[in-house]
Design a protein around this motif. Structure first.
Motif, mmCIF file in Angstrom:
data_model
loop_
_atom_site.group_PDB
_atom_site.id
_atom_site.type_symbol
_atom_site.label_atom_id
_atom_site.label_comp_id
_atom_site.label_asym_id
_atom_site.label_seq_id
_atom_site.Cartn_x
_atom_site.Cartn_y
_atom_site.Cartn_z
ATOM 1 N N LEU A 49 0.309 -17.498 -55.422
ATOM 2 C CA LEU A 49 1.229 -17.172 -54.327
ATOM 3 C C LEU A 49 1.893 -15.806 -54.499
ATOM 4 O O LEU A 49 2.696 -15.398 -53.672
ATOM 5 N N LEU A 50 1.529 -15.099 -55.566
ATOM 6 C CA LEU A 50 2.180 -13.827 -55.846
ATOM 7 C C LEU A 50 2.072 -12.852 -54.675
ATOM 8 O O LEU A 50 3.035 -12.210 -54.304
ATOM 9 N N TYR A 51 0.878 -12.743 -54.107
ATOM 10 C CA TYR A 51 0.670 -11.763 -53.031
ATOM 11 C C TYR A 51 0.675 -12.413 -51.648
ATOM 12 O O TYR A 51 0.289 -11.785 -50.681
ATOM 13 N N ASN A 52 1.095 -13.668 -51.593
ATOM 14 C CA ASN A 52 1.148 -14.358 -50.300
ATOM 15 C C ASN A 52 2.193 -13.700 -49.397
ATOM 16 O O ASN A 52 3.354 -13.577 -49.767
ATOM 17 N N LYS A 53 1.768 -13.253 -48.203
ATOM 18 C CA LYS A 53 2.705 -12.608 -47.285
ATOM 19 C C LYS A 53 2.842 -13.400 -45.984
ATOM 20 O O LYS A 53 3.421 -12.931 -45.020
ATOM 21 N N LYS A 54 2.294 -14.605 -45.965
ATOM 22 C CA LYS A 54 2.381 -15.418 -44.747
ATOM 23 C C LYS A 54 3.816 -15.892 -44.536
ATOM 24 O O LYS A 54 4.597 -15.997 -45.479
ATOM 25 N N GLY B 32 5.084 -9.446 -61.557
ATOM 26 C CA GLY B 32 3.954 -10.354 -61.736
ATOM 27 C C GLY B 32 4.268 -11.794 -61.421
ATOM 28 O O GLY B 32 3.414 -12.668 -61.556
ATOM 29 N N TRP B 33 5.513 -12.070 -61.009
ATOM 30 C CA TRP B 33 5.889 -13.406 -60.557
ATOM 31 C C TRP B 33 6.464 -13.316 -59.141
ATOM 32 O O TRP B 33 7.146 -12.323 -58.809
ATOM 33 N N PRO B 34 6.236 -14.338 -58.337
ATOM 34 C CA PRO B 34 6.859 -14.343 -57.010
ATOM 35 C C PRO B 34 8.378 -14.191 -57.148
ATOM 36 O O PRO B 34 8.992 -14.866 -57.974
ATOM 37 N N SER C 7 12.963 -30.219 -61.646
ATOM 38 C CA SER C 7 11.892 -29.456 -62.290
ATOM 39 C C SER C 7 12.292 -28.002 -62.489
ATOM 40 O O SER C 7 12.939 -27.397 -61.630
ATOM 41 N N HIS C 8 11.861 -27.436 -63.599
ATOM 42 C CA HIS C 8 12.112 -26.026 -63.895
ATOM 43 C C HIS C 8 11.231 -25.164 -62.997
ATOM 44 O O HIS C 8 10.045 -25.434 -62.827
ATOM 45 N N LEU C 9 11.827 -24.107 -62.429
ATOM 46 C CA LEU C 9 11.082 -23.229 -61.517
ATOM 47 C C LEU C 9 10.933 -21.825 -62.075
ATOM 48 O O LEU C 9 9.897 -21.181 -61.882
ATOM 49 N N GLY C 10 11.969 -21.322 -62.719
ATOM 50 C CA GLY C 10 11.942 -19.951 -63.223
ATOM 51 C C GLY C 10 13.349 -19.539 -63.612
ATOM 52 O O GLY C 10 14.142 -20.367 -64.053
ATOM 53 N N HIS C 11 13.661 -18.258 -63.434
ATOM 54 C CA HIS C 11 14.982 -17.730 -63.795
ATOM 55 C C HIS C 11 15.509 -16.849 -62.681
ATOM 56 O O HIS C 11 14.740 -16.371 -61.846
ATOM 57 N N VAL C 12 16.828 -16.631 -62.699
ATOM 58 C CA VAL C 12 17.411 -15.674 -61.758
ATOM 59 C C VAL C 12 18.020 -14.535 -62.562
ATOM 60 O O VAL C 12 18.661 -14.757 -63.595
ATOM 61 N N GLY D 217 21.122 -8.453 -54.613
ATOM 62 C CA GLY D 217 21.319 -8.060 -56.004
ATOM 63 C C GLY D 217 20.942 -9.148 -57.000
ATOM 64 O O GLY D 217 21.244 -9.044 -58.182
ATOM 65 N N LYS D 218 20.313 -10.205 -56.504
ATOM 66 C CA LYS D 218 19.820 -11.283 -57.377
ATOM 67 C C LYS D 218 18.323 -11.433 -57.149
ATOM 68 O O LYS D 218 17.852 -11.434 -56.008
ATOM 69 N N ARG D 219 17.600 -11.574 -58.236
ATOM 70 C CA ARG D 219 16.162 -11.791 -58.111
ATOM 71 C C ARG D 219 15.802 -13.137 -58.721
ATOM 72 O O ARG D 219 15.952 -13.358 -59.911
ATOM 73 N N TYR D 220 15.335 -14.049 -57.863
ATOM 74 C CA TYR D 220 14.842 -15.342 -58.317
ATOM 75 C C TYR D 220 13.384 -15.155 -58.695
ATOM 76 O O TYR D 220 12.541 -14.917 -57.822
ATOM 77 N N CYS D 221 13.135 -15.217 -59.987
ATOM 78 C CA CYS D 221 11.809 -14.960 -60.539
ATOM 79 C C CYS D 221 11.160 -16.317 -60.793
ATOM 80 O O CYS D 221 11.556 -17.026 -61.712
ATOM 81 N N ILE D 222 10.209 -16.690 -59.957
ATOM 82 C CA ILE D 222 9.747 -18.075 -59.903
ATOM 83 C C ILE D 222 8.260 -18.154 -60.259
ATOM 84 O O ILE D 222 7.464 -17.331 -59.795
#
Ligand SMILES: [Zn+2]
Length: 135
Positions: free
Chosen positions: A37-42, A67-69, A101-106, A118-123
């Motif tokens: 889903l990294l390059y998903n633009k839909k 490299g992460w959505p 469930s764990h998704l990633g970090h902010v 100013g926040k990036r949810y790195c999932i």
């Protein structure tokens, strides 16, 4: 959000792929640039890969180059945050509010046109599903 979903680890072991289980239940991280889903633009909604809870809208997704959505905002009450002290510099973990469930970090991110919060949810891509808006 639907009612909180409480399941034991055996349930998730059955339901999730080994890669999903590693990321979502063991707090692992997928390899960068590996996610589908990294390059998903839909246009549509990104949902929890484990329980289907809608988490992020496509309009908040941006290309962070990591490299992460990446998203600059989450849907209201869809996620929970928790400080993670496993690394020298503490990070903030992102969980699905429905199933835990764990998704990633902010992370803090320079405010700009792509990231107005100013926040990036790195999932992790593998922790997400995608529901395209069809009209
Ligand atoms: Zn979930």
């Amino acid at each position: 959000m639907k009612k909180e979903l409480k399941k034991n680890e055996d349930y998730w072991h059955e339901k999730l792929s080994p890669e999903q289980f590693y990321v979502m239940r063991k707090k692992g991280t997928e390899r960068p640039f590996s996610g589908s889903l990294l390059y998903n633009k839909k246009k549509g909604n990104y949902v929890c890969g484990a329980c289907g809870n809608p988490l992020f809208e496509s309009k908040t997704k941006f290309d962070s180059g990591t490299g992460w959505p990446s998203f600059y905002d989450a849907r209201k009450n869809s996620i929970k945050l928790k400080r993670d002290f496993r690394m020298i510099i503490p990070r903030t973990e992102v969980f699905c509010a429905r199933c835990g469930s764990h998704l990633g970090h902010v992370f803090n991110h320079p405010k700009n046109r792509e990231c107005p919060s100013g926040k990036r949810y790195c999932i992790n891509s593998i922790a997400l599903g995608f529901r395209e808006n069809k009209r």
